[in-house]
Design a protein around this motif. Structure first.
Motif, PDB file in Angstrom:
ATOM      1  N   GLY A  86       0.780  -1.235   0.000  1.00 22.79           N
ATOM      2  CA  GLY A  86       0.000   0.000   0.000  1.00 22.79           C
ATOM      3  C   GLY A  86       0.809   1.280   0.000  1.00 22.79           C
ATOM      4  N   GLN A  87       2.123   1.197  -0.094  1.00 25.14           N
ATOM      5  CA  GLN A  87       2.965   2.399  -0.126  1.00 25.14           C
ATOM      6  C   GLN A  87       2.909   2.989  -1.533  1.00 25.14           C
ATOM      7  N   SER A  88       2.645   4.281  -1.645  1.00 25.79           N
ATOM      8  CA  SER A  88       2.495   4.880  -2.979  1.00 25.79           C
ATOM      9  C   SER A  88       3.805   5.418  -3.554  1.00 25.79           C
ATOM     10  N   GLU A  89       4.561   6.144  -2.806  1.00 30.04           N
ATOM     11  CA  GLU A  89       5.776   6.792  -3.323  1.00 30.04           C
ATOM     12  C   GLU A  89       7.001   5.900  -3.112  1.00 30.04           C
ATOM     13  N   THR A  90       7.090   4.824  -3.902  1.00 26.49           N
ATOM     14  CA  THR A  90       8.232   3.918  -3.787  1.00 26.49           C
ATOM     15  C   THR A  90       8.473   3.209  -5.113  1.00 26.49           C
ATOM     16  N   ALA A  91       9.705   2.798  -5.315  1.00 30.31           N
ATOM     17  CA  ALA A  91      10.050   2.030  -6.509  1.00 30.31           C
ATOM     18  C   ALA A  91       9.874   0.530  -6.278  1.00 30.31           C
ATOM     19  N   TRP A  92       9.599   0.144  -5.016  1.00 31.60           N
ATOM     20  CA  TRP A  92       9.552  -1.277  -4.679  1.00 31.60           C
ATOM     21  C   TRP A  92       8.135  -1.825  -4.734  1.00 31.60           C
ATOM     22  N   SER A  93       8.006  -3.016  -5.337  1.00 32.33           N
ATOM     23  CA  SER A  93       6.746  -3.759  -5.363  1.00 32.33           C
ATOM     24  C   SER A  93       7.110  -5.238  -5.335  1.00 32.33           C
ATOM     25  N   ARG A  94       7.206  -5.767  -4.128  1.00 36.46           N
ATOM     26  CA  ARG A  94       7.676  -7.147  -3.951  1.00 36.46           C
ATOM     27  C   ARG A  94       6.849  -7.875  -2.904  1.00 36.46           C
ATOM     28  N   VAL A 121      14.345 -13.776   9.260  1.00 37.86           N
ATOM     29  CA  VAL A 121      14.792 -13.763   7.865  1.00 37.86           C
ATOM     30  C   VAL A 121      15.395 -12.405   7.554  1.00 37.86           C
ATOM     31  N   LEU A 122      16.317 -12.384   6.616  1.00 39.01           N
ATOM     32  CA  LEU A 122      16.925 -11.121   6.208  1.00 39.01           C
ATOM     33  C   LEU A 122      15.893 -10.251   5.496  1.00 39.01           C
ATOM     34  N   GLY A 123      15.883  -8.969   5.816  1.00 39.68           N
ATOM     35  CA  GLY A 123      14.937  -8.044   5.213  1.00 39.68           C
ATOM     36  C   GLY A 123      15.470  -7.347   3.977  1.00 39.68           C
ATOM     37  N   THR A 124      16.774  -7.441   3.736  1.00 37.86           N
ATOM     38  CA  THR A 124      17.396  -6.816   2.572  1.00 37.86           C
ATOM     39  C   THR A 124      18.024  -7.898   1.702  1.00 37.86           C
ATOM     40  N   GLY A 125      17.763  -7.814   0.394  1.00 36.52           N
ATOM     41  CA  GLY A 125      18.299  -8.789  -0.553  1.00 36.52           C
ATOM     42  C   GLY A 125      19.693  -8.440  -1.020  1.00 36.52           C
ATOM     43  N   ARG A 126      20.249  -9.292  -1.855  1.00 40.30           N
ATOM     44  CA  ARG A 126      21.605  -9.091  -2.391  1.00 40.30           C
ATOM     45  C   ARG A 126      21.720  -7.826  -3.225  1.00 40.30           C
ATOM     46  N   GLY A 128      20.410  -5.029  -2.542  1.00 41.35           N
ATOM     47  CA  GLY A 128      20.267  -3.866  -1.679  1.00 41.35           C
ATOM     48  C   GLY A 128      18.828  -3.451  -1.465  1.00 41.35           C
ATOM     49  N   GLY A 129      17.923  -4.003  -2.262  1.00 38.83           N
ATOM     50  CA  GLY A 129      16.493  -3.748  -2.104  1.00 38.83           C
ATOM     51  C   GLY A 129      15.893  -4.739  -1.125  1.00 38.83           C
ATOM     52  N   PRO A 130      14.594  -4.626  -0.894  1.00 41.41           N
ATOM     53  CA  PRO A 130      13.936  -5.557   0.018  1.00 41.41           C
ATOM     54  C   PRO A 130      14.085  -7.010  -0.448  1.00 41.41           C
ATOM     55  N   ASN A 131      14.345  -7.887   0.487  1.00 41.63           N
ATOM     56  CA  ASN A 131      14.414  -9.312   0.185  1.00 41.63           C
ATOM     57  C   ASN A 131      13.061  -9.747  -0.368  1.00 41.63           C
ATOM     58  N   CYS A 132      13.066 -10.610  -1.384  1.00 37.96           N
ATOM     59  CA  CYS A 132      11.794 -11.034  -1.981  1.00 37.96           C
ATOM     60  C   CYS A 132      11.896 -12.473  -2.467  1.00 37.96           C
ATOM     61  N   ALA A 133      10.786 -12.968  -2.989  1.00 37.64           N
ATOM     62  CA  ALA A 133      10.631 -14.347  -3.440  1.00 37.64           C
ATOM     63  C   ALA A 133      10.658 -15.269  -2.216  1.00 37.64           C
ATOM     64  N   ILE A 134      11.007 -16.521  -2.399  1.00 33.55           N
ATOM     65  CA  ILE A 134      11.006 -17.460  -1.269  1.00 33.55           C
ATOM     66  C   ILE A 134      12.312 -17.316  -0.485  1.00 33.55           C
TER      67      ILE A 134
END
Length: 146
Positions: A86-94, A121-126, A128-134
């Protein structure tokens, strides 16, 4: 036997200034709840799941409820991220998929009173963005230490 258990997910050092929320519901009929914007602190999501099954007949407990996703042999919960939360002003959609594997009758038998099962679980992915997927590798669920 318990009919409900409490689970807790800790996101370790998630990407700053991004909204994270626990997905309640499935398909197009869902909402992000417990929304939190990340700072430099870990984020925690605590939620109930329904417990079904018979320890004498079923190898593993069957988990269900409004936070539980997936098929009978592949249950998980989602953490929605950025626009998915629900965040509007962001580049992230994961979305981050956290397995419900490894929860056994033994862990459930150890739960007493207000005890919960927890995972981190780690909150940041490789990237540098939010960790995502499984989540990989997944460390599993354990009894929260008081």
């Amino acid at each position: 036997m318990k009919s409900e258990i409490i689970l807790q997910v800790i996101l370790i050092k998630p990407t700053p200034n991004v909204v994270f929320g626990l997905q309640k519901g499935a398909g197009n009929n869902y909402e992000s709840v417990q929304k939190q914007i990340s700072t430099s602190n870990d984020l925690t999501f605590t939620f109930p799941v329904n417990l079904k099954g018979d320890e004498s007949k079923d190898k593993l407990p069957r988990l269900s409820g409004s936070f539980v996703q997936g098929s009978a042999d592949n249950k998980f919960v989602y953490i929605n991220i950025g626009t998915s939360a629900g965040q509007s002003e962001t580049a992230w959609s994961r979305r981050l998929k956290i397995p419900l594997t490894g929860i056994t009758w033994m862990e459930i038998s150890l739960l007493e009173g207000k005890s919960i099962l927890q995972t981190s679980v780690l909150g940041t992915g490789r990237d540098g963005g939010p960790n995502c997927a499984i989540v990989k590798p997944f460390v599993g669920w354990h009894l929260k230490q008081s």
